[in-house]
Motif scaffolding. Structure first.
Motif, PDB file in Angstrom:
ATOM      1  N   LEU A   1      15.443 -39.022   0.727  1.00  0.00           N
ATOM      2  CA  LEU A   1      15.406 -39.710  -0.564  1.00  0.00           C
ATOM      3  C   LEU A   1      14.029 -40.315  -0.831  1.00  0.00           C
ATOM      4  N   SER A   2      13.360 -40.760   0.247  1.00  0.00           N
ATOM      5  CA  SER A   2      12.004 -41.293   0.080  1.00  0.00           C
ATOM      6  C   SER A   2      11.052 -40.206  -0.430  1.00  0.00           C
ATOM      7  N   LEU A   3      11.177 -39.019   0.130  1.00  0.00           N
ATOM      8  CA  LEU A   3      10.348 -37.906  -0.337  1.00  0.00           C
ATOM      9  C   LEU A   3      10.698 -37.533  -1.774  1.00  0.00           C
ATOM     10  N   PHE A   4      11.983 -37.641  -2.105  1.00  0.00           N
ATOM     11  CA  PHE A   4      12.408 -37.343  -3.464  1.00  0.00           C
ATOM     12  C   PHE A   4      11.750 -38.300  -4.462  1.00  0.00           C
ATOM     13  N   ASN A   5      11.654 -39.555  -4.088  1.00  0.00           N
ATOM     14  CA  ASN A   5      10.998 -40.537  -4.953  1.00  0.00           C
ATOM     15  C   ASN A   5       9.506 -40.232  -5.108  1.00  0.00           C
ATOM     16  N   GLN A   6       8.874 -39.777  -4.028  1.00  0.00           N
ATOM     17  CA  GLN A   6       7.454 -39.402  -4.111  1.00  0.00           C
ATOM     18  C   GLN A   6       7.253 -38.238  -5.083  1.00  0.00           C
ATOM     19  N   ILE A   7       8.169 -37.306  -5.026  1.00  0.00           N
ATOM     20  CA  ILE A   7       8.070 -36.150  -5.925  1.00  0.00           C
ATOM     21  C   ILE A   7       8.146 -36.602  -7.380  1.00  0.00           C
ATOM     22  N   LYS A   8       9.089 -37.501  -7.664  1.00  0.00           N
ATOM     23  CA  LYS A   8       9.240 -37.987  -9.032  1.00  0.00           C
ATOM     24  C   LYS A   8       8.006 -38.773  -9.469  1.00  0.00           C
ATOM     25  N   MET A   9       7.440 -39.572  -8.570  1.00  0.00           N
ATOM     26  CA  MET A   9       6.270 -40.377  -8.907  1.00  0.00           C
ATOM     27  C   MET A   9       5.035 -39.509  -9.158  1.00  0.00           C
ATOM     28  N   ASN A  10       4.924 -38.416  -8.444  1.00  0.00           N
ATOM     29  CA  ASN A  10       3.770 -37.519  -8.594  1.00  0.00           C
ATOM     30  C   ASN A  10       3.975 -36.482  -9.690  1.00  0.00           C
ATOM     31  N   ASN A  11       5.097 -36.599 -10.398  1.00  0.00           N
ATOM     32  CA  ASN A  11       5.387 -35.677 -11.510  1.00  0.00           C
ATOM     33  C   ASN A  11       5.370 -34.214 -11.081  1.00  0.00           C
ATOM     34  N   ILE A  12       5.874 -33.964  -9.895  1.00  0.00           N
ATOM     35  CA  ILE A  12       5.986 -32.595  -9.401  1.00  0.00           C
ATOM     36  C   ILE A  12       7.322 -32.032  -9.849  1.00  0.00           C
ATOM     37  N   GLU A  13       7.271 -30.837 -10.384  1.00  0.00           N
ATOM     38  CA  GLU A  13       8.496 -30.215 -10.875  1.00  0.00           C
ATOM     39  C   GLU A  13       9.428 -29.892  -9.712  1.00  0.00           C
ATOM     40  N   ILE A  14      10.680 -30.260  -9.834  1.00  0.00           N
ATOM     41  CA  ILE A  14      11.671 -30.089  -8.769  1.00  0.00           C
ATOM     42  C   ILE A  14      12.514 -28.856  -9.074  1.00  0.00           C
ATOM     43  N   ASP A  15      12.595 -27.954  -8.122  1.00  0.00           N
ATOM     44  CA  ASP A  15      13.404 -26.751  -8.334  1.00  0.00           C
ATOM     45  C   ASP A  15      14.824 -26.979  -7.815  1.00  0.00           C
ATOM     46  N   HIS A  16      15.670 -25.959  -7.956  1.00  0.00           N
ATOM     47  CA  HIS A  16      17.087 -26.114  -7.619  1.00  0.00           C
ATOM     48  C   HIS A  16      17.310 -26.277  -6.115  1.00  0.00           C
ATOM     49  N   ILE A  17      16.354 -25.793  -5.294  1.00  0.00           N
ATOM     50  CA  ILE A  17      16.521 -25.939  -3.840  1.00  0.00           C
ATOM     51  C   ILE A  17      16.437 -27.412  -3.446  1.00  0.00           C
ATOM     52  N   ILE A  18      15.441 -28.115  -4.023  1.00  0.00           N
ATOM     53  CA  ILE A  18      15.305 -29.542  -3.696  1.00  0.00           C
ATOM     54  C   ILE A  18      16.499 -30.321  -4.244  1.00  0.00           C
ATOM     55  N   TRP A  19      16.956 -29.972  -5.447  1.00  0.00           N
ATOM     56  CA  TRP A  19      18.132 -30.655  -5.992  1.00  0.00           C
ATOM     57  C   TRP A  19      19.344 -30.437  -5.084  1.00  0.00           C
ATOM     58  N   THR A  20      19.478 -29.255  -4.586  1.00  0.00           N
ATOM     59  CA  THR A  20      20.599 -28.976  -3.679  1.00  0.00           C
ATOM     60  C   THR A  20      20.509 -29.825  -2.419  1.00  0.00           C
ATOM     61  N   CYS A  21      19.307 -29.946  -1.874  1.00  0.00           N
ATOM     62  CA  CYS A  21      19.121 -30.759  -0.664  1.00  0.00           C
ATOM     63  C   CYS A  21      19.437 -32.234  -0.937  1.00  0.00           C
ATOM     64  N   ILE A  22      19.052 -32.713  -2.118  1.00  0.00           N
ATOM     65  CA  ILE A  22      19.327 -34.107  -2.455  1.00  0.00           C
ATOM     66  C   ILE A  22      20.835 -34.341  -2.554  1.00  0.00           C
ATOM     67  N   ILE A  23      21.545 -33.411  -3.157  1.00  0.00           N
ATOM     68  CA  ILE A  23      23.010 -33.552  -3.275  1.00  0.00           C
ATOM     69  C   ILE A  23      23.656 -33.544  -1.894  1.00  0.00           C
ATOM     70  N   LYS A  24      23.175 -32.646  -1.029  1.00  0.00           N
ATOM     71  CA  LYS A  24      23.717 -32.607   0.332  1.00  0.00           C
ATOM     72  C   LYS A  24      23.429 -33.904   1.065  1.00  0.00           C
ATOM     73  N   CYS A  25      22.251 -34.454   0.828  1.00  0.00           N
ATOM     74  CA  CYS A  25      21.889 -35.708   1.492  1.00  0.00           C
ATOM     75  C   CYS A  25      22.801 -36.846   1.027  1.00  0.00           C
ATOM     76  N   LEU A  26      23.069 -36.889  -0.258  1.00  0.00           N
ATOM     77  CA  LEU A  26      23.961 -37.923  -0.777  1.00  0.00           C
ATOM     78  C   LEU A  26      25.372 -37.757  -0.228  1.00  0.00           C
TER      79      LEU A  26
END
Length: 692
Positions: free
Chosen positions: A629-654
C-alpha cells in the motif's frame, strides 16, 4: 678618247645544241654613271674544235649606232674585246661578284624578329603569372592571430560549481543545452527532470518544462530524465524525454507538453523509441532527427508524422557501415546535408550523408547532389564507383530502376518488421507471399530475417527449415540471419539443431549469443545461460538482461551471487536503462533477497511502473501488505499511470488484510479506478468476495 667607251664583260657560256643567241644587257645606274649610256651586247658561239677557250666574252656596243650589230665570225670562234681602261674592268668585275652573293630575304628576317619578340613576350607573361599567383596565395591564406584564441579559464553561467541540487540556483547532471537568439540558455537538467531557462547574467534559473521540484512522471506536465533539448525560432522547445521514451514539444509559455514522437512506452517499432537521447532538427523541412540510444539507430520524424522513418542503423549494435552502437548524440549539418553522430558504444564519431540507400547486401548508393552523380560503394570498400552522372542518361535510368527495386525491398522489410513487432506473424508471412518477387533463394537477407522471425512466432518449423536449406551458404557471413535461424529452432524446441549451428559458427557475435541465451530460457535451461555468459567478454545491455532473467528463473543462491556480481560492474551508461534495472530487481526478488532489492529500488530516481510491479509482487509474496500500500501511494503521488495488474495486486493485498473496512475500501477503489480497468478486473472482485 671616244665619247662612249666600250667595255668588254666576260659572260658565262650557255651551251645550246645547234644555235647561238644574242643577249642584250642594259647597264645599271652605277654603270651608266661611271661609263656613260652604254649598251651591253653579248653574242657567243662555241666551237667544239676550240677547247682551249675558257671564257666567252661579251661585247659592249655604242648605244647610238645605227649600224647592224656586229657578230662574231663562226669560222674563227674569236672574240674581240676592247677595254677603255684597266681600272674600269676591275671595278665592274668586283661589282658583279658582289651581285652574285646570296643575302637573306627581307620577309624572312621580319618573321624571325617577330618570332623572337613573341617568345620574349610569352616568357614575360609566364613570369608575371607565377609571381601573381604566388602573391595571391600568400595574401589569401588566413592568418590566425594570437588574439583569436579561446579563453583558458571558463566562466560559470548556470548552476553552482561542484554542488548539485534541485533549487533554482542549482543543477543536477545537466546533459544538454540550447541557446536562443537572445543568448538565453535552456538546460536539460537530467536528474532534476526539468528544463531550466537561464537568462544572461542571472543567478537563478526558471523551470520552463517539467516540475520545478524535480519530480518525475509520465503525465503531460512531467518529464523523466530529459536528455536532449532544442529550441526553434518561435521559442518552442523540443525535449527528449528519455525514460518516458518520447519526444515532447513545449510551446512557449506552456505548462504541459505535446507528444510528437514515440508512444510513451519503450519499443523498437517505428512509432516507438527506447531511451532517446540528443535530438536535432532540419529547419528547412522541420524534420526531427532522434538518437534512439537503446535501439542503436537514428530516427527521423517528419512534421506531424505519427511514425518515424529509419535514417541510420536499426540492425543491432555493431561496427558495420549499416550499424550504430548506442548513438548518444546527433547533429544535422545543413551545409553538407549530413548527420554527425556520436556513436557512444563504437567510441567514434560517424558522419552520414543523407540521400544514401543501402541495398540488402550492404552496398551503399550515394546520390551526390553537388557533383551531380550517383556512386556505388560495395560492402567493405572505401572507394566508390560512379554509376551515373549528368552525361550518363542511360546509366541514370538503369540506376533509377535499381533504386526502385531496392526501395521496394526496404519497404517490404519495414512493413514486415512492423507486423512482427506487433506479433502479427501470419500477416507478415502473407505480405511476403503477395510480393511479386517471392522466391526464397533470391530474397535479401533482411527479408529472410523477418520471415524467420515470423516463422518462430507461429512455430512454422517446416518453412524455416526450407529457408535454412536454401540459404545455408549465407549464414557464415551474416550473423543476424544465423541468429534468426537459431531463434527459430529454439522457439520450436529444436535445441540440438540450434546448438549445432552455434557450435559450427566461427564468428560468434552478441546477437548469436543472445539468441542462444533466450532459447535456453525458453526451454528451461537457464543454467546454460549462466555458463554461456562467462564466455562473453564485453556484454551489452541485452545480454545482461537475459542473464538476470535466467537467474530469476533459477532462483538459487548461486544465481543470486551472479546477479550481485554482475550488477556491481554495470557501467554508468547502462544504469539509465529501465528494462535492465527492472530485470535486476526481478532477479533479486525471485532469488529471495527482497531487502537488497528494496534498498536498490530506493536509490532509483526515475522509477517506472514496471519497477513498481516487481516490488509490489515481491512484497505481496512476502505478505507485506503495508509496503504494498505504501508503494501504491507513491505511484499515486508521482502521477504514474496504474495498469490492471497493479490494481489486481492492491485488491489482493486488501483481501489479505481482511479487516472490517475491507468492503468500504473496495467501494472506494471502484470510484477512483479508471473505467477501462474496472472491466478487466471484475473477475478478481468476484473471486475475492467469493473467498470471503
Amino acid at each position: 678618247m671616244k665619247k662612249y667607251p666600250i667595255v668588254h664583260v666576260p659572260l658565262s657560256v650557255r651551251q645550246t645544241k645547234h644555235r647561238s643567241y644574242i643577249k642584250r644587257i642594259r647597264a645599271n645606274k652605277k654603270q651608266r654613271k661611271q661609263y656613260g649610256p652604254s649598251i651591253i651586247h653579248s653574242s657567243s658561239r662555241i666551237s667544239p674544235m676550240n677547247t682551249s677557250m675558257k671564257t666567252p666574252t661579251n661585247l659592249l656596243m655604242k648605244s647610238d649606232t645605227s649600224k647592224p650589230q656586229e657578230t662574231f665570225q663562226a669560222s674563227s670562234f674569236s672574240f674581240e674585246i676592247e677595254l677603255s681602261t684597266k681600272t674600269a674592268s676591275t671595278h665592274l668585275r668586283t661589282e658583279i661578284i658582289e651581285k652574285t652573293k646570296i643575302y637573306p630575304k627581307k620577309w624572312l628576317i621580319v618573321i624571325i624578329v617577330i618570332t623572337i619578340l613573341l617568345a620574349l613576350s610569352a616568357l614575360a607573361v609566364g613570369i608575371y603569372l607565377i609571381i601573381h599567383f604566388r602573391t595571391t596565395k600568400a595574401t589569401t591564406t588566413p592568418i590566425l592571430k594570437p588574439l583569436l584564441r579561446w579563453n583558458s579559464t571558463g566562466l560559470t553561467v548556470g548552476g553552482v560549481g561542484g554542488s548539485s541540487g534541485s533549487t533554482f540556483d542549482k543543477l543536477n547532471t545537466p546533459i544538454d543545452l540550447a541557446v536562443d537568439f537572445s543568448n538565453t540558455l535552456y538546460i536539460a537538467d537530467f536528474n532534476n527532470n526539468r528544463i531550466q531557462q537561464w537568462l544572461t547574467g542571472a543567478l537563478n534559473g526558471t523551470t520552463v518544462a517539467g516540475q520545478a521540484s524535480g519530480t518525475s512522471g509520465i503525465g503531460a506536465a512531467y518529464l523523466s530524465s530529459p536528455a536532449g533539448v532544442f529550441i526553434d525560432s518561435n521559442n518552442n522547445l523540443y525535449i527528449s524525454d528519455s525514460t518516458n521514451a518520447r519526444i515532447q514539444q513545449w510551446a512557449s509559455g506552456a505548462t504541459v507538453g505535446t507528444l510528437i514522437a514515440g508512444t510513451g512506452s519503450s519499443g523498437s517499432a517505428y512509432n516507438q523509441l527506447n531511451t532517446p537521447y540528443f535530438i536535432s532538427r532540419d529547419i528547412t523541412t522541420n524534420t526531427l532527427y532522434i538518437a534512439d540510444f537503446n535501439n542503436h539507430r537514428v530516427m527521423s520524424y517528419a512534421s506531424g508524422a505519427s511514425n518515424g522513418t529509419l535514417a541510420i542503423g536499426g540492425q543491432g549494435p555493431g561496427m558495420n557501415n549499416t550499424q550504430l552502437n548506442y548513438p548518444a548524440g546527433v547533429y544535422f549539418d545543413s551545409a553538407s546535408i549530413c548527420l554527425v553522430i556520436a556513436n557512444y558504444g563504437g567510441q567514434h564519431i560517424v558522419r552520414w550523408t543523407l540521400g544514401v540507400t543501402v541495398d540488402p547486401m550492404g552496398n551503399l548508393y550515394v546520390a551526390g547532389t553537388g557533383n551531380q552523380r550517383i556512386q556505388l560503394l560495395l560492402a567493405g570498400q572505401t572507394n566508390g564507383t560512379t554509376l551515373a552522372g549528368i552525361t550518363g542518361a542511360i546509366s541514370l535510368i538503369i540506376v533509377a530502376r535499381r533504386s526502385i527495386k531496392i526501395e521496394s525491398e526496404l519497404n517490404l522489410v519495414n512493413q514486415m518488421k512492423l507486423m512482427n513487432d506487433k506479433k502479427q506473424f501470419n500477416k507478415a508471412l502473407e505480405l511476403f507471399d503477395k510480393h511479386k518477387d517471392k522466391s526464397i533463394d533470391r530474397s535479401s537477407n533482411m527479408i529472410l530475417t523477418q520471415i524467420l522471425k515470423a516463422c518462430a512466432g507461429i512455430g512454422d518449423l517446416q518453412r524455416g527449415s526450407t529457408i535454412h536449406r536454401l540459404v545455408s551458404s549465407r549464414l557464415e557471413n551474416d550473423s543476424y540471419l544465423l541468429a534468426s535461424l537459431i531463434h527459430l529452432y529454439m522457439q520450436c524446441g529444436e535445441v540440438a539443431q540450434a546448438q549445432s549451428l552455434f557450435d559450427v559458427s566461427t564468428k560468434k557475435t552478441l546477437s548469436i549469443y543472445g539468441a542462444m541465451m533466450k532459447g535456453y530460457i525458453k526451454n528451461n535451461q537457464a543454467d546454460k545461460v549462466v555458463d554461456l555468459f562467462k564466455r562473453i567478454k564485453n556484454p551489452d545491455e541485452i545480454i545482461i538482461i537475459l542473464l538476470f532473467n535466467a537467474c530469476a528463473q533459477l532462483g538459487t543462491e548461486e544465481a543470486l551471487n551472479s546477479i550481485k556480481q554482475v550488477s556491481s560492474k554495470i557501467v554508468q551508461s547502462f544504469q539509465s536503462n529501465s528494462r535492465l534495472l527492472t530485470s535486476l530487481l526481478d532477479g533479486l526478488v525471485k532469488c529471495g533477497d527482497i531487502t537488497y532489492a528494496e534498498n536498490l529500488f530506493n536509490t532509483f530516481k526515475n522509477k517506472t511502473v514496471s519497477m513498481y510491479k516487481v516490488m509490489i509482487n515481491g512484497f505481496l509474496k512476502e505478505n507485506n501488505c503495508l509496503k504494498v500500500l505504501s508503494l501504491f501511494n507513491q505511484i499515486k503521488m508521482n502521477n504514474i499511470e496504474i495498469d490492471h495488474i497493479i490494481w489486481t495486486c492492491i485488491i489482493k493485498c486488501l483481501s489479505e488484510i481482511g479487516d472490517g473496512d475491507f468492503s468500504q475500501s473496495i467501494v472506494i477503489l471502484k470510484y477512483i479506478m479508471p473505467s477501462s480497468i474496472c472491466g478487466l478486473i471484475q473477475m478478481e472482485f468476484f473471486l475475492i468476495f467469493f473467498v470471503l
